[in-house]
Design an enzyme around this catalytic site. Structure first.
Site, short mmCIF file in Angstrom:
data_model
loop_
_atom_site.label_atom_id
_atom_site.label_comp_id
_atom_site.label_asym_id
_atom_site.label_seq_id
_atom_site.Cartn_x
_atom_site.Cartn_y
_atom_site.Cartn_z
N HIS A 17 0.83 -1.20 0.00
CA HIS A 17 0.00 0.00 0.00
C HIS A 17 0.87 1.26 0.00
O HIS A 17 1.69 1.45 0.89
CB HIS A 17 -0.88 -0.03 1.26
N GLU A 44 0.64 -0.36 -4.75
CA GLU A 44 -0.49 0.53 -4.95
C GLU A 44 0.00 1.96 -4.77
O GLU A 44 0.83 2.23 -3.90
CB GLU A 44 -1.60 0.20 -3.93
N ASP A 46 -1.32 6.39 -5.43
CA ASP A 46 -2.42 7.32 -5.67
C ASP A 46 -1.95 8.37 -6.66
O ASP A 46 -0.87 8.96 -6.49
CB ASP A 46 -2.83 8.01 -4.36
N HIS A 59 -2.04 11.05 -2.00
CA HIS A 59 -3.33 10.51 -1.58
C HIS A 59 -4.35 11.59 -1.27
O HIS A 59 -5.49 11.54 -1.73
CB HIS A 59 -3.14 9.61 -0.36
N GLU A 127 -4.31 3.92 -8.17
CA GLU A 127 -5.60 4.45 -7.75
C GLU A 127 -5.71 5.87 -8.27
O GLU A 127 -4.89 6.73 -7.93
CB GLU A 127 -5.77 4.43 -6.23
#
Length: 259
Positions: A17, A44, A46, A59, A127
């Site tokens: 993450h 992952e 952002d 994020h 994301e």
């Protein structure tokens, strides 16, 4: 459709993450390097847009938690990254908030991270995290950049977003890159929306999954992923349910080599 008819899934089960969870400043190259040192091959991140349309990693909707934006850009400047050009954002310190050893770590562009992952054979879940009001535009621009950066690669990144508009934008400019709808709750019509967007996966708050829901989503031909799984009991439950991916902060606890 039965689970046996699911399309091949090229991604590993374990996903780090924001690079390395909380062990390094999130969404910086330092974090992805640390995650890789712990054996992770998929990450992952952002992605959002600067005011001049450069996709970069962050994020939050605002700069204040993970950069020195308030000091560097002035107290009266907008705290939203999307209101500043990349030339200004690239000068921010995105590491000092985390620890002294990471002071001076810059914000990376999506291109910075793409080149790192491609050079090392790593997989990426992008994301799409738009600044409010530019959801579709963010999806379109991230799609354009990802299509260019991963052109000719055997395995493409996986797009995900809580915002269907962002996924629709990515579908418009990069229809060949797989998409996943992120869900914190099972809102009315969410699965119809995912199917309308041609999603390859659903990424749920891990507590939402049960045996029946996993079977239902697999039956629609979509994979089942979970965020953010930081306890062994939760990971074991998801593995027993037959889910396909686990996003974790605890790169120091879970070994991706364990399967």
């Amino acid at each position: 459709m039965s689970a046996a008819l699911l399309a091949p899934w090229p991604y590993p089960r374990w996903i780090a993450h924001r690079g390395a969870g909380k062990l390094a400043p999130e969404n910086t190259l330092a974090a992805f390097r640390l995650g890789a040192q712990h054996g992770y091959r998929m990450f992952e991140c952002d992605a959002k847009l600067s005011s001049d349309g450069v996709p970069f990693l962050m994020h939050d909707a605002t700069l204040n938690r993970t950069t020195n934006g308030a000091q560097a850009l002035g107290a009266t400047a907008s705290p939203t990254g999307g209101d500043h050009p990349w030339a200004a954002l690239s000068q921010l310190d995105a590491g000092a908030w985390h620890s002294r050893s990471h002071a001076g770590e810059p914000l990376p562009t999506l291109e910075n991270l793409a080149r790192y992952c491609i050079a090392n054979g790593y997989f990426l879940n992008i994301e799409i995290k738009p600044t409010p009001g530019v959801e579709e535009k963010t999806g379109r621009v991230v799609g354009e950049h990802a299509a260019r950066l991963w052109q000719g690669q055997a395995v493409l990144p996986l797009f995900s977003s809580f915002r269907p508009e962002a996924l629709a934008g990515a579908q418009e400019t990069a229809p060949h890159i797989p998409r996943a709808l992120l869900l914190d709750t099972l809102w009315d019509g969410c699965f119809d929306q995912a199917r309308a967007l041609g999603c390859a996966a659903i990424v749920c708050n891990h507590a939402l999954w049960n045996k029946a829901l996993v079977a239902q989503v697999h039956g629609w031909g979509m994979r089942t992923l979970s965020y953010t799984v930081n306890d062994d009991w939760a990971a074991q439950r998801l593995i027993a349910l037959g889910t396909d991916g686990i996003i974790t902060d605890r790169v120091d606890l879970f070994s991706p080599a364990a399967g």
